[in-house]
Enzyme design. Structure first.
Site, PDB file in Angstrom:
ATOM      1  N   TYR A 144       0.847  -1.184   0.000  1.00  0.00           N
ATOM      2  CA  TYR A 144       0.000   0.000   0.000  1.00  0.00           C
ATOM      3  C   TYR A 144       0.884   1.236   0.000  1.00  0.00           C
ATOM      4  O   TYR A 144       1.842   1.315   0.767  1.00  0.00           O
ATOM      5  CB  TYR A 144      -0.902   0.011   1.246  1.00  0.00           C
ATOM      6  CG  TYR A 144      -1.805   1.224   1.341  1.00  0.00           C
ATOM      7  CD1 TYR A 144      -2.853   1.408   0.446  1.00  0.00           C
ATOM      8  CD2 TYR A 144      -1.610   2.183   2.331  1.00  0.00           C
ATOM      9  CE1 TYR A 144      -3.682   2.520   0.533  1.00  0.00           C
ATOM     10  CE2 TYR A 144      -2.444   3.298   2.426  1.00  0.00           C
ATOM     11  CZ  TYR A 144      -3.475   3.463   1.526  1.00  0.00           C
ATOM     12  OH  TYR A 144      -4.289   4.566   1.624  1.00  0.00           O
ATOM     13  N   ASP A 239       9.302   2.671   0.145  1.00  0.00           N
ATOM     14  CA  ASP A 239       8.229   3.318   0.882  1.00  0.00           C
ATOM     15  C   ASP A 239       8.364   2.909   2.344  1.00  0.00           C
ATOM     16  O   ASP A 239       7.974   1.818   2.739  1.00  0.00           O
ATOM     17  CB  ASP A 239       6.859   2.915   0.314  1.00  0.00           C
ATOM     18  CG  ASP A 239       5.707   3.600   1.044  1.00  0.00           C
ATOM     19  OD1 ASP A 239       5.973   4.311   2.040  1.00  0.00           O
ATOM     20  OD2 ASP A 239       4.551   3.421   0.619  1.00  0.00           O
ATOM     21  N   LYS A 267       3.844   8.817   9.169  1.00  0.00           N
ATOM     22  CA  LYS A 267       3.613   8.208  10.487  1.00  0.00           C
ATOM     23  C   LYS A 267       4.565   8.702  11.573  1.00  0.00           C
ATOM     24  O   LYS A 267       4.411   9.830  12.024  1.00  0.00           O
ATOM     25  CB  LYS A 267       3.587   6.682  10.327  1.00  0.00           C
ATOM     26  CG  LYS A 267       2.461   6.302   9.339  1.00  0.00           C
ATOM     27  CD  LYS A 267       2.044   4.879   9.245  1.00  0.00           C
ATOM     28  CE  LYS A 267       0.751   4.793   8.439  1.00  0.00           C
ATOM     29  NZ  LYS A 267       0.814   4.047   7.215  1.00  0.00           N
TER      30      LYS A 267
HETATM   31  C1  LIG Z   1       0.174   4.534   5.809  1.00  0.00           C
HETATM   32  C2  LIG Z   1       0.967   4.295   4.583  1.00  0.00           C
HETATM   33  C3  LIG Z   1       0.906   5.152   3.470  1.00  0.00           C
HETATM   34  C4  LIG Z   1      -0.080   6.287   3.378  1.00  0.00           C
HETATM   35  O1  LIG Z   1       0.128   7.255   4.343  1.00  0.00           O
HETATM   36  P1  LIG Z   1      -1.078   8.280   4.703  1.00  0.00           P
HETATM   37  O2  LIG Z   1      -0.461   9.216   5.690  1.00  0.00           O
HETATM   38  O3  LIG Z   1      -2.175   7.436   5.270  1.00  0.00           O
HETATM   39  O4  LIG Z   1      -1.472   8.940   3.451  1.00  0.00           O
HETATM   40  C5  LIG Z   1       1.762   4.929   2.412  1.00  0.00           C
HETATM   41  N1  LIG Z   1       2.633   3.916   2.442  1.00  0.00           N
HETATM   42  C6  LIG Z   1       2.711   3.061   3.483  1.00  0.00           C
HETATM   43  C7  LIG Z   1       3.720   1.970   3.459  1.00  0.00           C
HETATM   44  C8  LIG Z   1       1.879   3.215   4.580  1.00  0.00           C
HETATM   45  O5  LIG Z   1       1.948   2.341   5.591  1.00  0.00           O
END
Ligand SMILES: *Cc1c(COP(=O)(O)O)cnc(C)c1O
Length: 429
Positions: A144, A239, A267
């Site tokens: 994701y 990511d 995060k």
């Molecule tokens: C949470 C997450 C996102 C998206 O971040 P948001 O702040 O919710 O837009 C993208 N990549 C990874 C790996 C994530 O865990």
């Protein structure tokens, strides 16, 4: 457990907010029942509006490495607040933030702050495309990367067909440049590179996947990925929105000892406020506006309150590198307890853990990619979730999310969680 106030609020919320929530997983759709409305968080605990108390393993989906509302982050925000909330002009704290990120994550030579993980990944892809002059990129099934249109794509039928949108509103045009490979299967990447030779701008991957449960990429797999990207002039994007500052101070790339070309963060980097960042090689980052032609901007980017919270979090990490040993110890303890429970009841459910990220799957086969993760019985998970919740343990209301341990979790709480886990399993199996 009495949750009547949450029920009333959820009904009320549904009148004005789609599904009553501002992000879908919060609605408990995949486990059923009523989402809890939260009044406050403190350390490892969450308190709902009905006065129930929970040991929290969601941690706002990743940011709370130190538990809820730690003094040092709260004080940093309060202090910054005295000077105002937003200026739309540069501040010194933004330099300090960039310095500390580039110091902790050596592959990141320059960094741009944004407001969410989604913005970070979206901007990283644009930068990779602008830098290479190529259009397509590869993502892995089950990873994701936020909700930008061209990430909401899954594999079409047949190994080499184009991806298809997973959401209405995403056009076929958006899907056309997204190629889908299989996590931990290097041949699937090699095949795509061979087929679309010279057309691929970037490969984006969660080096520790945290959005299909928890799955660690293989060492060899990532090494080969790194080499393929170097050989083919493809920008490798890690990511690390979830794994960054979670699995190590230098993120998953420190564990694997691999330097991606670009990295995305979110995060933990915001200390609980809305923040994201993308950064990497100077040469690539200098293609971002205003120094280069790739447009990227944000009214609230580098917001002083968010920078204060994030800087406090990262400074704490920098000054206390042993927190990762502490997190490892606590998480290992929890894992051992869970595995002992499984042994006692004669089940060998897949259990994956990397540092303080972990997931149990209701399948006895190893989980190494999206397809194996999908073998988990989500109906049993729903029952498990509710049993845990009834025992005061707050885990994700969906199977394919990670469970997070924070430094605020005490041994007593871990023991209570292990006991609840055992009771839940004997009850539902
Ligand atoms: C949470 C997450 C996102 C998206 O971040 P948001 O702040 O919710 O837009 C993208 N990549 C990874 C790996 C994530 O865990």
């Amino acid at each position: 457990m009495e949750i009547s106030k949450s029920k009333v609020l959820f009904e009320e919320a549904g009148k004005y907010i789609p599904g009553g929530v501002n992000s879908p997983v919060r609605a408990f759709k995949s486990v059923g029942g009523t989402p809890l409305f939260i009044e406050k968080g403190e350390g490892s605990k969450l308190f709902d509006v009905d006065g129930n108390e929970y040991i929290d393993y969601i941690g706002s989906w990743g940011p709370h490495l130190f538990g809820h509302n730690p003094e040092f982050i709260k004080n940093a925000i309060l202090q910054s607040l005295e000077n105002g909330t937003s200026f739309g002009a540069p501040t010194e704290l933004e330099i300090k933030m960039a310095e500390i990120i580039t110091g902790l994550v050596p592959s990141v030579e320059m960094v741009r702050m944004v407001n969410s993980g989604t913005e970070a990944t979206m901007s990283a892809i644009r930068t990779a495309r602008g830098f290479t002059g190529k259009n397509k990129f590869i993502k892995f099934e089950g990873c994701y990367h936020g909700h930008a249109d061209y990430f909401l794509i899954k594999a079409g039928s047949g190994a080499l067909t184009l991806g298809v949108p997973t959401s209405p509103g995403v056009t076929k045009g958006n899907a056309a440049d997204t190629l889908i490979a299989q996590y931990n299967k290097i041949e699937s990447v090699e095949n795509l590179i061979a087929k679309y030779k010279g057309e691929i701008a970037a490969i984006i991957i969660e080096p520790v996947a945290g959005n299909m449960g928890v799955i660690k990429a293989g060492d060899q797999f990532l090494q080969r990925l790194r080499k393929l990207c170097t050989d083919e002039n493809i920008v490798l994007i890690f990511d690390e929105v979830m794994s960054g500052f979670r699995v190590a101070a230098g993120g998953a790339q420190e564990i694997f000892n691999i330097n991606p070309d670009l990295t995305t963060f979110g995060k933990i980097i915001g200390g609980g406020l809305p923040v994201g960042a993308f950064g990497g090689k100077r040469e690539i980052m200098e293609s971002v506006a205003p120094v280069g032609p790739v447009y990227q901007a944000g009214t609230l980017s580098g917001n002083p309150l968010a920078m204060a919270a994030g800087y406090a979090a990262l400074s704490y990490i920098k000054e206390n590198p042993d927190i990762y040993d502490e997190l490892e110890e606590k998480s290992k303890y929890l894992e051992a307890g869970f595995k002992h429970n499984l042994e006692k009841i004669g089940k060998s459910f897949a259990f994956n853990r990397v540092g303080s990220m972990m997931a149990m799957f209701f399948t006895e086969e190893p989980v190494t990619d999206f397809n194996s993760a999908m073998k988990s019985d989500t109906q049993i998970y729903a029952k498990y979730f509710h049993k845990m919740l009834d025992s005061g343990i707050y885990i994700a209301p969906a199977q394919f999310e990670a469970m997070f341990v924070s430094t605020a979790h005490s041994t007593v709480e871990l023991d209570k969680t292990i006991e609840a886990h055992y009771n839940a399993l004997i009850n539902i199996l």
